[in-house]
Write a protein that holds these residues in place. Sequence first.
Motif, PDB file in Angstrom:
ATOM      1  N   GLN A 158      43.409  23.843  31.576  1.00  0.00           N
ATOM      2  CA  GLN A 158      42.642  25.058  31.318  1.00  0.00           C
ATOM      3  C   GLN A 158      42.956  26.167  32.309  1.00  0.00           C
ATOM      4  N   LYS A 159      43.476  25.804  33.482  1.00  0.00           N
ATOM      5  CA  LYS A 159      43.799  26.844  34.459  1.00  0.00           C
ATOM      6  C   LYS A 159      45.068  27.597  34.088  1.00  0.00           C
ATOM      7  N   TYR A 160      45.854  27.052  33.154  1.00  0.00           N
ATOM      8  CA  TYR A 160      47.038  27.746  32.671  1.00  0.00           C
ATOM      9  C   TYR A 160      46.690  28.503  31.393  1.00  0.00           C
ATOM     10  N   GLY A 161      47.586  29.392  31.004  1.00  0.00           N
ATOM     11  CA  GLY A 161      47.386  30.110  29.751  1.00  0.00           C
ATOM     12  C   GLY A 161      47.525  31.608  29.927  1.00  0.00           C
ATOM     13  N   LYS A 162      46.888  32.341  29.038  1.00  0.00           N
ATOM     14  CA  LYS A 162      46.998  33.794  29.010  1.00  0.00           C
ATOM     15  C   LYS A 162      46.143  34.421  30.100  1.00  0.00           C
ATOM     16  N   LEU A 163      46.702  35.423  30.775  1.00  0.00           N
ATOM     17  CA  LEU A 163      45.999  36.142  31.835  1.00  0.00           C
ATOM     18  C   LEU A 163      45.660  37.542  31.340  1.00  0.00           C
ATOM     19  N   GLU A 164      44.385  37.906  31.478  1.00  0.00           N
ATOM     20  CA  GLU A 164      43.928  39.208  31.011  1.00  0.00           C
ATOM     21  C   GLU A 164      43.034  39.850  32.063  1.00  0.00           C
ATOM     22  N   ARG A 165      42.865  41.157  31.928  1.00  0.00           N
ATOM     23  CA  ARG A 165      41.959  41.931  32.770  1.00  0.00           C
ATOM     24  C   ARG A 165      42.337  41.847  34.242  1.00  0.00           C
ATOM     25  N   GLY A 166      43.516  42.305  34.539  1.00  0.00           N
ATOM     26  CA  GLY A 166      43.960  42.296  35.923  1.00  0.00           C
ATOM     27  C   GLY A 166      45.264  43.045  36.088  1.00  0.00           C
ATOM     28  N   GLN A 167      45.872  42.867  37.248  1.00  0.00           N
ATOM     29  CA  GLN A 167      47.134  43.520  37.576  1.00  0.00           C
ATOM     30  C   GLN A 167      48.192  42.466  37.868  1.00  0.00           C
ATOM     31  N   LEU A 168      49.388  42.699  37.346  1.00  0.00           N
ATOM     32  CA  LEU A 168      50.536  41.842  37.620  1.00  0.00           C
ATOM     33  C   LEU A 168      51.425  42.551  38.629  1.00  0.00           C
ATOM     34  N   LEU A 169      51.627  41.924  39.778  1.00  0.00           N
ATOM     35  CA  LEU A 169      52.443  42.495  40.849  1.00  0.00           C
ATOM     36  C   LEU A 169      53.726  41.691  40.987  1.00  0.00           C
ATOM     37  N   THR A 170      54.798  42.378  41.310  1.00  0.00           N
ATOM     38  CA  THR A 170      56.094  41.732  41.515  1.00  0.00           C
ATOM     39  C   THR A 170      56.530  41.935  42.958  1.00  0.00           C
TER      40      THR A 170
ATOM     41  N   GLY B 193      57.444  34.934  42.519  1.00  0.00           N
ATOM     42  CA  GLY B 193      57.285  36.300  43.007  1.00  0.00           C
ATOM     43  C   GLY B 193      56.379  37.159  42.157  1.00  0.00           C
ATOM     44  N   PHE B 194      55.802  36.610  41.089  1.00  0.00           N
ATOM     45  CA  PHE B 194      54.820  37.329  40.286  1.00  0.00           C
ATOM     46  C   PHE B 194      53.428  36.933  40.771  1.00  0.00           C
ATOM     47  N   ILE B 195      52.613  37.921  41.063  1.00  0.00           N
ATOM     48  CA  ILE B 195      51.266  37.683  41.596  1.00  0.00           C
ATOM     49  C   ILE B 195      50.256  38.328  40.662  1.00  0.00           C
ATOM     50  N   TRP B 196      49.203  37.571  40.361  1.00  0.00           N
ATOM     51  CA  TRP B 196      48.170  38.057  39.447  1.00  0.00           C
ATOM     52  C   TRP B 196      46.862  38.245  40.203  1.00  0.00           C
TER      53      TRP B 196
END
Length: 318
Positions: free
Chosen positions: A173-185, A214-217
Motif C-alpha cells: 500500500q505504500k507504493y502506487g500513485k503519488l498525488e498532491r505534492g511536488q516532484l523534485l529531481t 534522485g527523484f524526491i517526493w
Amino acid sequence: MRELRVLLNQTQKVRLQAALQHLRDLSFQASSPAIPVTIADTIPVNREDGILKGHGTLEFNGQVVATQCGVVEQVNKLVYVRALKARYKPEVGDIIIGRVNEIAPKRWRIEINFSQDAVLMLQSMNLPDGIQRRRTAVDELNMRSIFEENDVVCAEVRGFQHDGSLHLQARSQKYGKLERGQLLTVPAYLVKRRKQHFHHLEQYGVDLILGCNGFIWVGEHVVLGENEMPEDQESRMENQEQNFTPLKVRQQICRIANSVRLLSAHGFSLSLEIILDTAEASVSSNVEINDMLGAEFYVQTAEREVQRRASLLKKSRR
C-alpha cells in the motif's frame, strides 16, 4: 528541477568561501586522505601484494592507470576508482520514484532517471479492488484507470532483464500513485541508500519520500490502512478527489521542497535530519518560504552545515 542561481554580495561570498573551506578541512580530518586521480593518471600500488584491478582502472605498460576521474579506494586487494559524481546505478530493493511515459500491453513504462525506462507489469502490483487474483483482459483494458501518462508513481526495483531494463513491483500500500505534492529531481549520488526512505513529518503534516534514483517526493500525508477493505479504499479515494489540500499544508510542502532545493544546490547529501534542520532553521529565523532560496539563507545553510559536521566530528573522537 532547474539549477538554483543565487546572487551574492562581496560579504556573502567571503562567508561562503570560508564555510566551504571549513567543510573541506573537516572532511579531510574525518577520514583518511584519498588520492584524487584523473584519466590516465598512474595509481600507486604495490605489485607484490597481488592487487586486483577494479572499476575505473586499467593496466598499461606495467602500471595501473585510472580510466575515470575520482578518488582511489581499496578494499582488501581490490583497487578501484570511485567517481565523485555518478549516474544512478539501480540495485534490487531500491525505492524509486518515476513518471509514467507509456502504457503498453500488460505493462507501464516508467522514466526513472536511468539510461532505460523501467517496466511495471500489471501482475506486479495490487489491483484497486485489493483482491489477489489472476489478471484478466478486463484488467488490461482498465490499466489507464490505474496509471495514465505523466502520473508520478512509487515502486521498488524487483530485478533486471537480460537487456538491462528494470522490472518494478508495487505490491504494498505504500507504493502506487503519488498525488498532491511536488516532484523534485536531484543528482542521484546525493541520496544514500538507507533502511527507511518513507518519512512522515508529523509537525508539518507532509510525507517525504527519498527515491534512490534522485527523484524526491514531498506531498500531503496519506493515511494507509493495513486491514482496509476494498470498499473503504474506494471511499477514501473518492474523498481525496473531492477535498482540496489546505493552504497551510501546501505552504509546508513548499517549505520542505525549498529545503531540498537548497541542500541540493550546495551538494550536501540528503537525509531526513538535515532536511528537517534546514526547515526548522527557516521557521526559527522567520524566513519566508520564497526567501529560503535567497542569498542570505543560502550562506547560512552552509555555515550551519559546518557547525553540524564539527559537532559530529567531536562526538566521534570522544
